[in-house]
Design a protein around this motif. Structure first.
Motif, short mmCIF file in Angstrom:
data_model
loop_
_atom_site.label_atom_id
_atom_site.label_comp_id
_atom_site.label_asym_id
_atom_site.label_seq_id
_atom_site.Cartn_x
_atom_site.Cartn_y
_atom_site.Cartn_z
N GLN A 120 0.85 -1.19 0.00
CA GLN A 120 0.00 0.00 0.00
C GLN A 120 0.88 1.24 0.00
O GLN A 120 1.64 1.47 0.95
CB GLN A 120 -0.94 0.01 1.21
CG GLN A 120 -1.94 1.14 1.17
CD GLN A 120 -3.05 0.96 2.19
OE1 GLN A 120 -2.91 0.22 3.16
NE2 GLN A 120 -4.17 1.63 1.96
N ALA A 121 0.78 2.00 -1.05
CA ALA A 121 1.51 3.25 -1.18
C ALA A 121 0.68 4.38 -0.58
O ALA A 121 -0.54 4.26 -0.48
CB ALA A 121 1.82 3.52 -2.64
N PRO A 122 1.32 5.46 -0.19
CA PRO A 122 0.58 6.59 0.40
C PRO A 122 -0.52 7.08 -0.53
O PRO A 122 -0.29 7.31 -1.71
CB PRO A 122 1.66 7.65 0.58
CG PRO A 122 2.93 6.88 0.71
CD PRO A 122 2.77 5.69 -0.19
N GLY A 123 -1.72 7.20 0.02
CA GLY A 123 -2.84 7.71 -0.76
C GLY A 123 -3.44 6.72 -1.72
O GLY A 123 -4.34 7.07 -2.50
N LYS A 124 -2.98 5.48 -1.70
CA LYS A 124 -3.50 4.48 -2.62
C LYS A 124 -4.06 3.28 -1.86
O LYS A 124 -3.76 3.08 -0.69
CB LYS A 124 -2.39 4.01 -3.58
CG LYS A 124 -1.88 5.09 -4.50
CD LYS A 124 -0.91 4.52 -5.51
CE LYS A 124 -0.43 5.59 -6.49
NZ LYS A 124 0.49 5.02 -7.51
N GLU A 125 -4.86 2.49 -2.56
CA GLU A 125 -5.41 1.29 -1.95
C GLU A 125 -4.35 0.18 -1.92
O GLU A 125 -3.41 0.17 -2.71
CB GLU A 125 -6.63 0.82 -2.74
CG GLU A 125 -7.81 1.77 -2.65
CD GLU A 125 -9.07 1.18 -3.29
OE1 GLU A 125 -10.13 1.82 -3.17
OE2 GLU A 125 -8.97 0.11 -3.90
N ARG A 126 -4.56 -0.74 -1.00
CA ARG A 126 -3.66 -1.87 -0.92
C ARG A 126 -3.82 -2.73 -2.18
O ARG A 126 -4.95 -2.96 -2.63
CB ARG A 126 -3.96 -2.68 0.34
CG ARG A 126 -2.97 -3.79 0.61
CD ARG A 126 -2.96 -4.18 2.08
NE ARG A 126 -4.27 -4.52 2.58
CZ ARG A 126 -4.52 -4.74 3.87
NH1 ARG A 126 -3.55 -4.64 4.76
NH2 ARG A 126 -5.74 -5.04 4.26
N GLU A 127 -2.70 -3.22 -2.72
CA GLU A 127 -2.76 -4.00 -3.94
C GLU A 127 -1.95 -5.28 -3.83
O GLU A 127 -0.96 -5.36 -3.10
CB GLU A 127 -2.25 -3.18 -5.13
CG GLU A 127 -0.82 -2.71 -5.01
CD GLU A 127 -0.40 -1.85 -6.21
OE1 GLU A 127 -1.18 -1.68 -7.18
OE2 GLU A 127 0.75 -1.35 -6.18
N PRO A 137 11.20 3.88 -7.79
CA PRO A 137 10.56 4.74 -6.78
C PRO A 137 9.08 4.42 -6.58
O PRO A 137 8.58 4.53 -5.44
CB PRO A 137 10.77 6.15 -7.35
CG PRO A 137 12.03 6.03 -8.14
CD PRO A 137 11.97 4.67 -8.75
N GLU A 138 8.39 4.00 -7.62
CA GLU A 138 6.98 3.67 -7.48
C GLU A 138 6.73 2.37 -6.71
O GLU A 138 5.59 2.02 -6.44
CB GLU A 138 6.30 3.60 -8.86
CG GLU A 138 7.02 2.73 -9.87
CD GLU A 138 7.93 3.54 -10.79
OE1 GLU A 138 8.66 4.45 -10.30
OE2 GLU A 138 7.92 3.26 -12.01
N ASP A 139 7.78 1.65 -6.37
CA ASP A 139 7.65 0.48 -5.50
C ASP A 139 7.60 0.88 -4.03
O ASP A 139 7.38 0.02 -3.17
CB ASP A 139 8.82 -0.48 -5.72
CG ASP A 139 8.81 -1.12 -7.08
OD1 ASP A 139 9.90 -1.26 -7.68
OD2 ASP A 139 7.72 -1.49 -7.57
N THR A 140 7.79 2.15 -3.75
CA THR A 140 7.73 2.63 -2.38
C THR A 140 6.34 2.39 -1.81
O THR A 140 5.33 2.81 -2.37
CB THR A 140 8.06 4.13 -2.32
OG1 THR A 140 9.43 4.33 -2.71
CG2 THR A 140 7.85 4.68 -0.91
N ALA A 141 6.30 1.68 -0.68
CA ALA A 141 5.02 1.32 -0.06
C ALA A 141 5.28 0.57 1.23
O ALA A 141 6.42 0.18 1.51
CB ALA A 141 4.21 0.44 -1.00
N VAL A 142 4.22 0.37 1.98
CA VAL A 142 4.26 -0.58 3.09
C VAL A 142 3.88 -1.94 2.51
O VAL A 142 2.85 -2.07 1.84
CB VAL A 142 3.30 -0.20 4.22
CG1 VAL A 142 3.32 -1.26 5.32
CG2 VAL A 142 3.67 1.17 4.79
N TYR A 143 4.72 -2.93 2.76
CA TYR A 143 4.49 -4.27 2.24
C TYR A 143 3.95 -5.17 3.35
O TYR A 143 4.53 -5.24 4.43
CB TYR A 143 5.78 -4.83 1.66
CG TYR A 143 6.11 -4.24 0.31
CD1 TYR A 143 6.55 -2.93 0.19
CD2 TYR A 143 5.96 -4.99 -0.86
CE1 TYR A 143 6.82 -2.37 -1.05
CE2 TYR A 143 6.23 -4.44 -2.10
CZ TYR A 143 6.66 -3.14 -2.19
OH TYR A 143 6.93 -2.58 -3.42
#
Length: 124
Positions: A39-46, A88-94
């Protein structure tokens, strides 16, 4: 019931690699299909990747194919996510997730048990 704890997330430069780990506590780890979501900031978990009970079936999101490998070690009650060529777009909580099932499947949704997540930050 299974409890999940992720580790391995940290700051990495674009193009680098990272290996995330998820340790499970509880019985019968080999009865669970396992998966990674993010889940990236401001986005849904994917959905990112999944692996069946035995480790013989894997499933990947299109945006990570050829860059990510999911694996598991049932003797260590652990699942791993190897990530290469990070962007950089892989930045997220995993997040690590588990699904108790008798089937040998690696689904993209429907997981019941979740870990707390580990932060991955990719700098440009």
């Amino acid at each position: 019931q299974v409890r999940l704890a992720e580790s391995g997330g940290h700051l990495v430069q674009a193009g680098g690699s990272l290996r995330l780990s998820c340790a499970a506590a509880g019985q019968s780890f080999n009865r669970y299909a396992m998966a990674w979501f993010r889940q990236a900031p401001g986005k849904e978990r994917e959905f990112v990747a999944a692996i069946d009970r035995s480790g013989g079936i894997t499933n990947y999101a299109d945006f990570v194919k050829d860059r990510v490998t999911i694996s598991r070690d049932n003797t260590k009650k652990s699942v791993y996510l190897e990530m290469n060529s990070l962007k950089p777009e892989d930045t997220a909580v995993y997040y690590c997730a588990a699904w108790n099932t008798v089937m040998y499947i690696a689904p993209t949704s429907g997981y019941r048990y979740w870990g707390q997540g580990t932060q991955v930050t990719v700098s440009s």
